[in-house]
Design a protein around this motif. Structure first.
Motif, PDB file in Angstrom:
ATOM      1  N   THR A  35      37.129 -17.206 -23.057  1.00 50.98           N
ATOM      2  CA  THR A  35      37.669 -17.735 -24.549  1.00 50.98           C
ATOM      3  C   THR A  35      37.520 -16.461 -25.264  1.00 50.98           C
ATOM      4  O   THR A  35      36.363 -15.926 -24.985  1.00 50.98           O
ATOM      5  CB  THR A  35      36.628 -18.780 -24.937  1.00 50.98           C
ATOM      6  N   SER A  37      38.616 -14.439 -29.035  1.00 54.40           N
ATOM      7  CA  SER A  37      39.108 -14.616 -30.592  1.00 54.40           C
ATOM      8  C   SER A  37      40.296 -13.812 -30.647  1.00 54.40           C
ATOM      9  O   SER A  37      40.794 -12.833 -30.156  1.00 54.40           O
ATOM     10  CB  SER A  37      38.103 -13.967 -31.351  1.00 54.40           C
ATOM     11  N   LYS A  38      41.243 -14.525 -31.445  1.00 52.85           N
ATOM     12  CA  LYS A  38      42.534 -14.168 -31.830  1.00 52.85           C
ATOM     13  C   LYS A  38      42.323 -12.476 -32.175  1.00 52.85           C
ATOM     14  O   LYS A  38      41.521 -12.238 -33.276  1.00 52.85           O
ATOM     15  CB  LYS A  38      43.098 -14.905 -32.967  1.00 52.85           C
ATOM     16  N   VAL A  66      47.183 -17.955 -31.012  1.00 55.93           N
ATOM     17  CA  VAL A  66      46.270 -18.917 -30.589  1.00 55.93           C
ATOM     18  C   VAL A  66      46.991 -19.831 -29.536  1.00 55.93           C
ATOM     19  O   VAL A  66      48.098 -19.997 -29.753  1.00 55.93           O
ATOM     20  CB  VAL A  66      45.868 -19.841 -31.688  1.00 55.93           C
ATOM     21  N   ILE A  68      46.508 -21.585 -25.082  1.00 61.73           N
ATOM     22  CA  ILE A  68      45.727 -21.466 -23.773  1.00 61.73           C
ATOM     23  C   ILE A  68      46.984 -21.103 -22.780  1.00 61.73           C
ATOM     24  O   ILE A  68      48.037 -21.473 -22.638  1.00 61.73           O
ATOM     25  CB  ILE A  68      45.528 -23.062 -23.537  1.00 61.73           C
ATOM     26  N   ILE A  90      41.636 -18.842 -23.150  1.00 61.67           N
ATOM     27  CA  ILE A  90      41.641 -19.583 -24.417  1.00 61.67           C
ATOM     28  C   ILE A  90      41.781 -18.255 -25.639  1.00 61.67           C
ATOM     29  O   ILE A  90      40.650 -18.059 -25.594  1.00 61.67           O
ATOM     30  CB  ILE A  90      40.848 -20.692 -24.290  1.00 61.67           C
ATOM     31  N   VAL A  91      42.613 -18.627 -26.357  1.00 57.02           N
ATOM     32  CA  VAL A  91      42.464 -17.611 -27.409  1.00 57.02           C
ATOM     33  C   VAL A  91      42.506 -18.478 -28.705  1.00 57.02           C
ATOM     34  O   VAL A  91      43.425 -19.311 -29.123  1.00 57.02           O
ATOM     35  CB  VAL A  91      43.976 -16.838 -27.571  1.00 57.02           C
ATOM     36  N   ASN A  92      41.265 -18.348 -29.394  1.00 54.91           N
ATOM     37  CA  ASN A  92      41.072 -19.026 -30.676  1.00 54.91           C
ATOM     38  C   ASN A  92      40.968 -18.263 -31.748  1.00 54.91           C
ATOM     39  O   ASN A  92      40.960 -17.006 -31.722  1.00 54.91           O
ATOM     40  CB  ASN A  92      39.608 -19.491 -30.393  1.00 54.91           C
ATOM     41  N   ASP A  93      41.114 -18.949 -32.843  1.00 59.14           N
ATOM     42  CA  ASP A  93      41.391 -18.124 -34.385  1.00 59.14           C
ATOM     43  C   ASP A  93      39.855 -18.549 -35.018  1.00 59.14           C
ATOM     44  O   ASP A  93      39.937 -19.628 -35.422  1.00 59.14           O
ATOM     45  CB  ASP A  93      42.489 -18.569 -35.125  1.00 59.14           C
ATOM     46  N   THR A  94      39.000 -17.928 -35.073  1.00 58.81           N
ATOM     47  CA  THR A  94      37.528 -18.040 -35.296  1.00 58.81           C
ATOM     48  C   THR A  94      37.597 -17.154 -36.827  1.00 58.81           C
ATOM     49  O   THR A  94      36.264 -17.088 -37.282  1.00 58.81           O
ATOM     50  CB  THR A  94      36.622 -17.870 -34.608  1.00 58.81           C
ATOM     51  N   ALA A 152      43.897 -22.471 -38.983  1.00 61.19           N
ATOM     52  CA  ALA A 152      43.174 -22.962 -38.031  1.00 61.19           C
ATOM     53  C   ALA A 152      41.737 -23.514 -38.582  1.00 61.19           C
ATOM     54  O   ALA A 152      40.958 -23.971 -37.521  1.00 61.19           O
ATOM     55  CB  ALA A 152      42.557 -21.649 -37.327  1.00 61.19           C
ATOM     56  N   ASN A 154      39.548 -22.242 -40.752  1.00 64.98           N
ATOM     57  CA  ASN A 154      38.600 -21.279 -40.857  1.00 64.98           C
ATOM     58  C   ASN A 154      38.440 -21.192 -42.588  1.00 64.98           C
ATOM     59  O   ASN A 154      39.436 -20.828 -43.083  1.00 64.98           O
ATOM     60  CB  ASN A 154      38.748 -19.952 -40.387  1.00 64.98           C
TER      61      ASN A 154
END
Length: 181
Positions: A35, A37-38, A66, A68, A90-94, A152, A154
């Motif tokens: 995983t 972060s974007k 963002v 998978i 997995i690319v998440n936007d946090t 996302a 946030n």
């Protein structure tokens, strides 16, 4: 094979084909699920095959979007058997929006005056909501809270502090003459 009895003899032939049907075993270097972060840099750890077969990589990871993603490793042995292994990225936007307060983050205003908030902006263009707790009738520190939430989920916040002071002296108005004898 030959078989003989007292008067007859018979022969049969069996053909044995030794075939390699075992796929190459691919070992992924590092975690099989990652995983990030974007916006982060993605560097693939690679993979190896059991007896030195060439491993090719199909990598569609976009660290700026963002989602998978599958990184697929493939190897063929000398017999043409294909082996595959997959890493999931997995690319998440946090990252929360950054809110920039227009003007000073701390203001001083006179008691009973009108407060006009200069506002704020978010770096991603999200709508900024304002909670304005400034009461110019009350001396002291008051907060104006700015909040923005991106797609996302946030949330970023920023706070302006407004200090209400009373620096104006009282005005005395005399009724009648200013001189008394």
């Amino acid at each position: 094979y030959t078989s003989t009895d007292s008067t007859n003899s018979s022969t049969a032939t069996r053909t044995v084909i030794v075939a390699d049907t075992t796929s190459p075993v691919i070992t992924i270097s590092g975690n099989t699920v990652l995983t990030i972060s974007k916006g982060d840099t993605y560097t693939d750890g690679g993979a190896t095959a059991g007896v030195g077969e060439l491993v090719t990589t199909t990598n569609s990871v976009n660290p700026n979007a963002v989602g998978i993603y599958n990184v697929i490793y493939t190897a063929f042995d000398a017999a043409g058997n294909k082996g595959t292994a997959t890493r999931v990225v997995i690319v998440n936007d946090t990252t929360a929006p950054v809110i920039t307060i227009t003007g000073l983050s701390g203001l001083i205003i006179e008691r009973y005056s009108t407060y006009n908030d200069p506002g704020a902006n978010s770096n991603g263009g999200e709508t900024v909501t304002v909670t304005n707790q400034v009461n110019t009738s009350v001396i002291g520190s008051h907060n104006v809270i700015y909040m923005a939430t991106d797609a996302a989920g946030n949330t970023g916040t920023a706070t302006r502090t407004v200090l209400v002071e009373d620096t104006t002296g009282p005005v005395i108005t005399l009724i009648g003459s200013t001189t008394v004898t």
